[in-house]
Write an enzyme that holds these catalytic residues in place. Structure first.
Site, PDB file in Angstrom:
ATOM      1  N   ARG A  49      49.238  57.774  40.839  1.00 29.54           N
ATOM      2  CA  ARG A  49      50.275  57.132  40.013  1.00 29.54           C
ATOM      3  C   ARG A  49      51.670  57.561  40.484  1.00 29.54           C
ATOM      4  O   ARG A  49      52.642  56.836  40.340  1.00 29.54           O
ATOM      5  CB  ARG A  49      50.065  57.470  38.525  1.00 29.54           C
ATOM      6  CG  ARG A  49      51.145  56.901  37.615  1.00 29.54           C
ATOM      7  CD  ARG A  49      50.688  56.755  36.172  1.00 29.54           C
ATOM      8  NE  ARG A  49      50.229  57.994  35.582  1.00 29.54           N
ATOM      9  CZ  ARG A  49      51.023  58.936  35.059  1.00 29.54           C
ATOM     10  NH1 ARG A  49      52.324  58.773  35.062  1.00 29.54           N
ATOM     11  NH2 ARG A  49      50.513  60.038  34.541  1.00 29.54           N
TER      12      ARG A  49
ATOM     13  N   TYR B 296      63.027  32.960  35.665  1.00 31.67           N
ATOM     14  CA  TYR B 296      61.576  32.922  35.464  1.00 31.67           C
ATOM     15  C   TYR B 296      61.276  33.131  33.967  1.00 31.67           C
ATOM     16  O   TYR B 296      61.807  34.055  33.346  1.00 31.67           O
ATOM     17  CB  TYR B 296      60.905  34.004  36.323  1.00 31.67           C
ATOM     18  CG  TYR B 296      59.457  34.223  35.975  1.00 31.67           C
ATOM     19  CD1 TYR B 296      58.543  33.176  36.058  1.00 31.67           C
ATOM     20  CD2 TYR B 296      59.002  35.451  35.534  1.00 31.67           C
ATOM     21  CE1 TYR B 296      57.217  33.362  35.715  1.00 31.67           C
ATOM     22  CE2 TYR B 296      57.675  35.654  35.198  1.00 31.67           C
ATOM     23  CZ  TYR B 296      56.790  34.596  35.284  1.00 31.67           C
ATOM     24  OH  TYR B 296      55.480  34.781  34.934  1.00 31.67           O
TER      25      TYR B 296
ATOM     26  N   ASP C  47      66.078  39.253  41.510  1.00 29.74           N
ATOM     27  CA  ASP C  47      64.688  38.920  41.789  1.00 29.74           C
ATOM     28  C   ASP C  47      64.679  38.070  43.065  1.00 29.74           C
ATOM     29  O   ASP C  47      65.153  36.941  43.080  1.00 29.74           O
ATOM     30  CB  ASP C  47      64.109  38.143  40.591  1.00 29.74           C
ATOM     31  CG  ASP C  47      62.629  37.808  40.754  1.00 29.74           C
ATOM     32  OD1 ASP C  47      62.164  37.706  41.898  1.00 29.74           O
ATOM     33  OD2 ASP C  47      61.952  37.616  39.725  1.00 29.74           O
TER      34      ASP C  47
ATOM     35  N   LYS D 296      53.313  36.795  45.063  1.00 25.86           N
ATOM     36  CA  LYS D 296      53.704  35.509  45.622  1.00 25.86           C
ATOM     37  C   LYS D 296      53.732  35.596  47.152  1.00 25.86           C
ATOM     38  O   LYS D 296      52.716  35.837  47.760  1.00 25.86           O
ATOM     39  CB  LYS D 296      55.059  35.095  45.038  1.00 25.86           C
ATOM     40  CG  LYS D 296      55.134  35.225  43.503  1.00 25.86           C
ATOM     41  CD  LYS D 296      54.182  34.270  42.830  1.00 25.86           C
ATOM     42  CE  LYS D 296      54.319  34.190  41.319  1.00 25.86           C
ATOM     43  NZ  LYS D 296      54.115  35.401  40.557  1.00 25.86           N
TER      44      LYS D 296
HETATM   45  C1  LIG Z   1      60.406  34.643  40.212  1.00 29.43           C
HETATM   46  C2  LIG Z   1      59.327  35.435  39.559  1.00 29.43           C
HETATM   47  N1  LIG Z   1      59.578  36.721  39.228  1.00 29.43           N
HETATM   48  C3  LIG Z   1      58.631  37.482  38.633  1.00 29.43           C
HETATM   49  C4  LIG Z   1      57.383  36.979  38.347  1.00 29.43           C
HETATM   50  C5  LIG Z   1      56.364  37.856  37.683  1.00 29.43           C
HETATM   51  O1  LIG Z   1      55.437  38.291  38.630  1.00 29.43           O
HETATM   52  P1  LIG Z   1      53.925  38.760  38.306  1.00 29.43           P
HETATM   53  O2  LIG Z   1      53.198  37.547  37.848  1.00 29.43           O
HETATM   54  O3  LIG Z   1      53.447  39.317  39.601  1.00 29.43           O
HETATM   55  O4  LIG Z   1      54.001  39.772  37.225  1.00 29.43           O
HETATM   56  C6  LIG Z   1      57.085  35.660  38.688  1.00 29.43           C
HETATM   57  C7  LIG Z   1      55.745  35.118  38.386  1.00 29.43           C
HETATM   58  O5  LIG Z   1      55.494  33.933  38.470  1.00 29.43           O
HETATM   59  C8  LIG Z   1      58.086  34.864  39.308  1.00 29.43           C
HETATM   60  O6  LIG Z   1      57.854  33.585  39.630  1.00 29.43           O
END
Ligand SMILES: Cc1ncc(COP(=O)(O)O)c(C=O)c1O
Length: 390
Positions: free
Chosen positions: A57, A110, A182, A207
């Site tokens: 961890r 998101y 992000d 992704k």
């Molecule tokens: C732009 C973006 N940021 C964060 C996330 C969250 O990621 P996770 O599903 O791996 O928790 C997503 C998920 O679709 C996303 O599209």
């Protein structure tokens, strides 16, 4: 020890590190803990995040390999791999914000992050002001004495908005704010926000970085030692760390990220351009199109326009439901960035946490469909999209 019994022999299996040769792939250290020959070394390792590995961890050699690679690709110095993209987001929020703080966030965000911010606002007394992120002066206008963070996406999900990161990061710096970006949709191949004055970058590695729809993960990258320590300390307390096997799969994806991104961008161009000319489509939100409001900024900041975009169908909800059920090669599925194309209806799925006013403000309506272009041949993909439209 001599004469140990089979039960003991079965438990105590060891592998010697290779001598005289090196494994070509990063080895998977699928272990939760590390053992020590003496207490002194153990105590020293326990007291320092950069000491010997103790417990996975806190750190693991496989996870560390992923963290070092992404930190370098992002132009940073430190990274922390997390169990998911949302694990990265919540680690950042819970590490860097205190009750009473105020956040300025991009409106076209998101949906999961939008929901988290709403819940933090409810439970933790953190307030949020949403901005269009068209003009850096919006930062000053939204500012309060308690403002602590500016939160943006490089290529916003799903409408493809690209804001002027260097200008927004400079505006935030002027007022002592931390800028968090992000970078999931761009990946470090198309943009490296830390090089534009951003303080903290995160990815859902589920992704593009993972890239094969077989692993859930996230990562945070920074170029500042004290931010790195804060994020690591809080992140490990929160239990956000990535599992080594997830990190190992993610490394395998990362190795082909640049070639995959190039192909995603090329195929997206073909599909977006043809959709823009289709009579059943009213708008295509891909920043590579000259008609997209972010085209000029995207051309300046990105080395490619990405593989995910939304488009609006004539006929609203009925048309989007028909399209998504008729598509065959592309899958109707959440998530994006894998080798196979996916489509999704943002208003019902990824952005369902948004109320109708916020959806409208983000430019999403019932006829909006998101496509995440995969690595199929562009002509096969277009045949599928065209038959679903017709
Ligand atoms: C732009 C973006 N940021 C964060 C996330 C969250 O990621 P996770 O599903 O791996 O928790 C997503 C998920 O679709 C996303 O599209």
């Amino acid at each position: 020890m001599t004469d140990i019994r089979v039960e003991t022999q079965a438990v105590h299996i060891t592998a010697d590190p290779p001598v005289g040769s090196t494994p070509a792939a990063v080895p998977l250290y699928q272990t939760s803990l590390f053992t020590f020959d003496d207490l002194h070394t153990f105590a020293d390792a326990w007291s320092r995040p950069d000491g010997a590995f103790t417990y996975s961890r806190f750190g693991n050699p496989t996870t560390k390999a992923l963290e070092n690679a992404v930190a370098a690709m992002e132009g940073g110095t430190h990274a922390m791999a997390t169990a998911s993209g949302m694990g990265a987001v919540s680690t950042i929020m819970l590490s860097l914000l205190r009750s009473g703080d105020h956040v300025i966030a991009q409106r076209r965000l998101y949906g999961g992050v939008f929901a988290l911010l709403r819940d933090l606002a409810d439970r933790w007394g953190i307030s949020v002001t949403y901005i269009d992120a068209e003009d850096p002066a919006e930062v000053q206008a939204a500012l309060r004495p308690t403002t602590r963070m500016l939160y943006l996406e490089t290529i916003a999900n799903p409408m493809g908005q690209v804001c002027d990161l260097p200008a927004f990061a400079a505006a935030a710096k002027q007022h002592g704010l931390i800028t968090v970006v992000d970078n999931t949709f761009a990946s470090p191949v198309l943009c490296q926000p830390l090089r534009h004055g951003v303080d903290v970058v995160l990815h859902s590695t589920t992704k593009y970085i993972g890239g094969h729809s077989d692993v859930v993960g996230g990562i945070i990258a920074v170029a500042d030692e004290s931010l790195a320590r804060d994020l690591w300390s809080r992140g490990t307390e929160l239990g956000a760390s990535a599992d080594p096997f997830a990190a190992w799969l993610t490394i395998r994806g990362l190795q082909t990220l640049p070639v995959r991104m190039r192909q995603h961008c090329e195929t997206a161009k073909v599909i977006a351009t043809r959709l823009a000319d289709h009579p059943k489509v009213t708008a295509v939100h891909w920043p590579g199109l000259e008609s997209h409001p972010s085209h000029a900024t995207a051309s300046r900041l990105l080395s490619g326009f990405g593989g995910v975009f939304a488009f609006d169908l004539v006929g609203g909800q009925e048309a989007s439901h028909t399209f998504t059920s008729r598509i065959t090669l592309a899958a109707l599925a959440p998530s994006l960035g894998g080798v196979a194309t996916t489509v999704l209806h943002p208003a019902s799925i990824s952005h369902s946490g948004m109320d109708p006013d916020s959806l409208r403000a983000a430019g999403i309506d019932q006829g909006t469909v998101r496509i995440a272009v995969g690595l199929e041949h562009a002509e096969d993909l277009w045949t599928d999209v065209a038959q679903a439209l017709d």
